[in-house]
Structure formats: C-alpha cells, structure tokens
Design an enzyme around this catalytic site. Structure first.
Site, short mmCIF file in Angstrom:
data_model
loop_
_atom_site.label_atom_id
_atom_site.label_comp_id
_atom_site.label_asym_id
_atom_site.label_seq_id
_atom_site.Cartn_x
_atom_site.Cartn_y
_atom_site.Cartn_z
CG ASP A 62 -0.35 -0.27 2.36
OD1 ASP A 62 0.91 -0.14 2.69
OD2 ASP A 62 -0.78 -0.96 3.44
CG ASP A 64 1.31 4.31 4.33
OD1 ASP A 64 -0.15 4.04 4.13
OD2 ASP A 64 1.91 3.54 5.01
CG ASP A 142 9.21 0.83 11.94
OD1 ASP A 142 9.63 1.51 10.66
OD2 ASP A 142 8.43 0.11 12.05
P1 ATP Z 1 3.96 -3.21 5.12
O1 ATP Z 1 4.71 -3.54 3.85
O2 ATP Z 1 3.76 -4.13 5.95
O3 ATP Z 1 2.96 -2.49 4.75
P2 ATP Z 1 5.22 -0.70 5.95
O4 ATP Z 1 6.52 -0.31 6.31
O5 ATP Z 1 4.43 0.19 4.96
O6 ATP Z 1 5.21 -2.22 5.64
P3 ATP Z 1 3.07 -0.24 7.95
O7 ATP Z 1 2.67 -0.96 8.94
O8 ATP Z 1 2.05 0.06 6.84
O9 ATP Z 1 4.53 -0.61 7.34
O10 ATP Z 1 3.63 1.39 8.36
C1 ATP Z 1 3.89 2.33 7.44
C2 ATP Z 1 4.93 2.94 8.11
O11 ATP Z 1 4.55 3.64 9.22
C3 ATP Z 1 6.16 2.24 8.33
O12 ATP Z 1 7.00 2.10 7.28
C4 ATP Z 1 6.99 3.21 9.36
O13 ATP Z 1 7.38 3.97 8.95
C5 ATP Z 1 5.78 3.71 10.22
N1 ATP Z 1 5.27 2.62 11.27
C6 ATP Z 1 4.22 1.87 11.18
N2 ATP Z 1 4.21 1.28 12.51
C7 ATP Z 1 5.18 1.74 13.39
C8 ATP Z 1 5.69 1.54 14.68
N3 ATP Z 1 5.08 0.62 15.38
N4 ATP Z 1 6.60 2.26 14.97
C9 ATP Z 1 7.31 3.23 13.94
N5 ATP Z 1 6.93 3.47 12.92
C10 ATP Z 1 5.98 2.88 12.42
MG MG Z 2 2.36 -0.11 4.60
#
Ligand code: ATP
Ligand code: MG
Length: 436
Positions: A62, A64, A142
């Site tokens: 997805d 963001d 993170d």
């Molecule tokens: P995925 O491929 O699983 O979607 P993602 O990196 O996009 O991986 P998400 O859970 O969608 O992960 O979160 C989007 C962004 O928000 C992350 O890349 C990170 O920068 C931030 N984020 C999400 N959860 C946390 C957390 N618990 N602590 C710090 N930053 C977070």
């Molecule tokens: Mg994501």
C-alpha cells in the site's frame, strides 16, 4: 532528542536521476493525492513501506502519504476523504478499492509553539530548507529503510537516517536509541523480525542487541494488537523465516508461550517441525496465489500444547475425541490472554483438532460421513502435516489418501465388514482398533 551516531547521518536529497523510483510504479490513487496536494501548494511525500519496496523493486502493499496540509484541508481536496481519529491526524482517501492514508505532519499550526525543534542530526532546524515538520516525522518511523520520503515536487528522495545505505546493505536499523524505541513501542521488535524475514535483511548490531533487554515488555501489548502482528508475520509470505527469527531472538514465547515451552525442551521434536512445515506450506501457497486461512495456522501453532493436554485428559479416562475437544477448549482459553484468536478461527481450529481424533476411526458409514464434513479437507491436510513432521500417523494418512481417491464401490469394499462385524460382535469382544 536522543542522538545515535550510528543511525543518524546528514540529511540528503537524492535527485531523480540517482534513484530508481518511477511514477509508473506508483498507484494511480497515490499519484492523484500527491499531485492534488502539490497543485494546492502543499508538501506531499510518499513514505514508509511503499517507498522502501519501490526502491527494492518489489511491489508495494500500500501507499502512505504525509503532507503539511491539515486533515480538514485534505478533506476539502478530496470528496472521498474521511478523517480518522483526532490524535493521529489522518485522512483516508478512497479511489475505488484503493485507500491512501494521508497523515498530517506535526509541527504545523497547533504545535508551532513547540520549542523542541531539534533535528535528527542535533541541529536546530527552524530555518532548514526542509522545514521542521518532516524531520519530526522521522521519530514516528521505526527503521531507517521505512523512513525515506519521495517528494512529489521534484521526484527526489529525502533521507534523514541513512536509509538508502541500509537499503543497499540489506540492514534493518532502528532509528535512534534502540532500547528507548523498543520501550516506546515493543511491537517494533516483532516488526524488525517481520521485515528482516520478508526482505531477507539482517538486523543492525544495536537493533538486535537491544532485543533481549526489551523483549519482556511485549507482555504488555494487548492481545488484539499482537494478533494483527501475528497475521502480518505469518500470512505475509515469509512465515517460515519469521518463525525462525522469532526463535532466534527468543520472542516466540511472547506469542505462543505453551508451544514455546515445549519447543525449548526439544527443538527438533515433531511438534516444532510441524509448525515449521505449516509455515513453509503457507509461504508456498501464498507464492502460488492460493488462499490461506489463519485457522489452519493457529491449529498448527497450538497443536503441541493441545496434544500435551489431550494426553493428560486421556490418562484421566476420557476418550480420544473427548480428550482432544477438551484440550482444544483449554488451550485456546489460555491462548487468548496472550494473542487473541477471533471466534470464527478458533472454532475452525477446534474442528481441525477434533477431526484428528475422528480420522483414527476408519470404519463403516462413519468414514464416509467424515469425508462430507465441511472441514474434512483442512483436517486431512493437517494429518498430512503431522505425518510429514514425523508423527506416527503416516499409515493413517496414506489410508485416507487412498480412500478419497476411490469411487463409491471401492470405498464400500475398503470398509467391507468393518462396520458390520463390529456391530455383530458388539458386547462380546472389542474389535481390535486398526493400527494407527
Ligand atoms: P508493509 O509492507 O507491511 O505495509 P510498512 O513499512 O508500510 O510495511 P506499515 O505498518 O504499513 O508498514 O506502516 C507504514 C509506516 O509507518 C512504516 O514504514 C513506518 O515508517 C511507520 N510505522 C508503522 N508502525 C510503526 C511503529 N510501530 N513504530 C514506528 N513506526 C511505525
Ligand atoms: Mg504499509
């Protein structure tokens, strides 16, 4: 703000010709949001997993977006925008099935009296070219590889934390002081495992070293949140590797304590092999675009504990079916205080377990009736898994494989006598059970 010399580098802007993100790979919805923000004079960045995956040449799950526009302003730009939670300053913008999450950078209007405007480099950033707000956003991220910002104004990538270098080196490095960041949110330890498994990365030295010290704080996380994370970990295509890393960092016990206890006694026991095999099969199915269900996974993850309980119940005189049904209830009852399991999945898992005891009875009409049970297929797959992992059920599994392949006449022949004889002899002598 804490400084961590290892994780923090000078902010850099990587111009379009020097990175691989092409607009052709960004979803229409995300592009529409970014362009509309730009047109209205706002900043708009793609951030998080979307940017990371594009740079790695993977397909993002997805997209963001972060912007300096207030949620209300975002809402005015998009008819389909809905505001989510005051605290998070989020808008969801919908384009058909796609939802773009648009977060408002902090440090705009209402926080403007905030004196804490020190950048990740320790510099005062008030007149920094990138503005203050985006550098503060870094602390809501993170890992450095999740903290790259694709700027729609000039298609460059902003890197405040050395994420580009880590991406190239295949390193997952938490931003800032690891102990502090894990304490802030212990789920980040599980995210570290999940991303390392999915991307084939290793954890940075300090990112890994802080885990033993912080691991026990995972016990404070609500079961519902751990459930979400467990699903992402085990249904994301890298379940086997996640499971191995969870064991490596000794985190598995914060999710499935009873199974973890049993594995730690004998990591090569069939029970541990069964879980690993279930994970491998799940990854395989995802690879092949076949459906996967959490219930099967939970059935496998909790099977060691269920078996142990069932043996205890049997020794107290319950039949094998009663014992396994009671054990299933008990184990799930305890499990949901650690990681929740929605009712529809726990019911299905119990059915899979219960059928393991029923499959032992290969007699008469009952065997035919079992074939028609809604969860027969899952139970049979589970039986195969047990056989593969070294449980003593190979002969039984083979019997059911053959039995399914037979036509009606063949089945009648296979069962010939089993039901009848038993009925005739009932009361005289117990028919010896088929060897299982
Ligand atoms: P995925 O491929 O699983 O979607 P993602 O990196 O996009 O991986 P998400 O859970 O969608 O992960 O979160 C989007 C962004 O928000 C992350 O890349 C990170 O920068 C931030 N984020 C999400 N959860 C946390 C957390 N618990 N602590 C710090 N930053 C977070
Ligand atoms: Mg994501």
């Amino acid at each position: 703000m804490p400084k961590d010399p290892e994780t923090i580098t000078q902010a850099t802007r990587i111009p379009r010709p020097e990175h691989s993100i092409s607009r052709a790979d960004i979803s229409d919805g995300a592009l529409k949001v970014l362009y509309a923000l730009k047109k209205a004079g706002f900043e708009g960045y793609l951030v998080g997993g979307g940017v990371r995956d594009l740079l790695l040449g993977r397909e993002p799950k997805d997209f963001d977006v972060v912007t300096d526009a207030e949620p209300e302003q975002v809402k005015r730009l998009f008819r389909s925008a809905r505001l989510i939670g005051r605290r998070f300053r989020l808008a969801h913008v919908r384009f058909g099935p796609e939802i773009i999450e648009v977060a408002t950078l902090r440090g705009t209007v209402e926080d403007s009296d905030d004196q804490d405007r020190v950048s990740v480099n320790g510099r005062i950033v008030r007149d920094n070219a990138y503005g203050t707000s985006i550098e503060e956003d870094v602390w809501r991220r993170d890992f450095s590889v999740n903290c790259l910002y694709y700027d729609i104004r000039d298609f460059s990538v902003l890197d405040f934390t050395g994420g580009m270098a880590d991406l190239e080196a295949g390193i997952l490095r938490i931003i800032g002081d690891p102990v502090r960041r894990y304490r802030e949110d212990p789920v980040r330890m599980l995210r570290a495992v999940r991303f390392a498994a999915k991307l084939g990365f290793r954890l940075g030295d300090e990112t890994a070293a802080a885990i033993p010290e912080c691991a026990s704080t995972l016990a404070e996380i609500p079961p519902a949140r751990l459930y979400e994370e467990v699903l992402k970990m085990f249904l994301g295509g890298a379940a086997a590797q996640s499971f191995e890393l969870l064991n490596h960092y000794d985190l598995f016990k914060y999710l499935f304590v009873e199974s973890a206890d049993l594995f730690s006694k004998d990591p090569l026991a069939p029970a541990a092999q069964l879980v690993l095999q279930a994970m491998n099969n799940t990854d395989q199915r995802i690879q092949e675009d076949k459906p996967v269900t959490p219930s099967f996974l939970f059935a496998a993850l909790l099977w060691p504990a269920v078996q142990k309980d069932a043996i205890a119940h049997e020794s107290r005189g319950l039949t094998s079916i009663q014992a396994i049904d009671a054990a299933g209830m008990d184990v799930l009852g305890r499990q949901i205080s650690q990681v929740s399991v929605p009712r529809r999945f726990s019911l299905a898992a119990r059915e899979i377990w219960s059928l393991q005891a029923r499959l032992e009875q290969r007699r008469g009409k009952r065997a035919i009736q079992l074939l028609g049970r809604p969860r027969f297929r899952a139970a049979y797959d589970f039986l195969l898994l047990r056989a593969e992992s070294g449980e003593d059920v190979a002969e039984m599994a083979e019997w059911w494989t053959k039995f399914q392949e037979m036509d009606d006449a063949g089945r009648r022949l296979a069962l010939a006598g089993t039901g009848q004889r038993r009925r005739r002899r009932r009361g005289r002598r117990r028919q010896p059970q088929a060897q299982t």
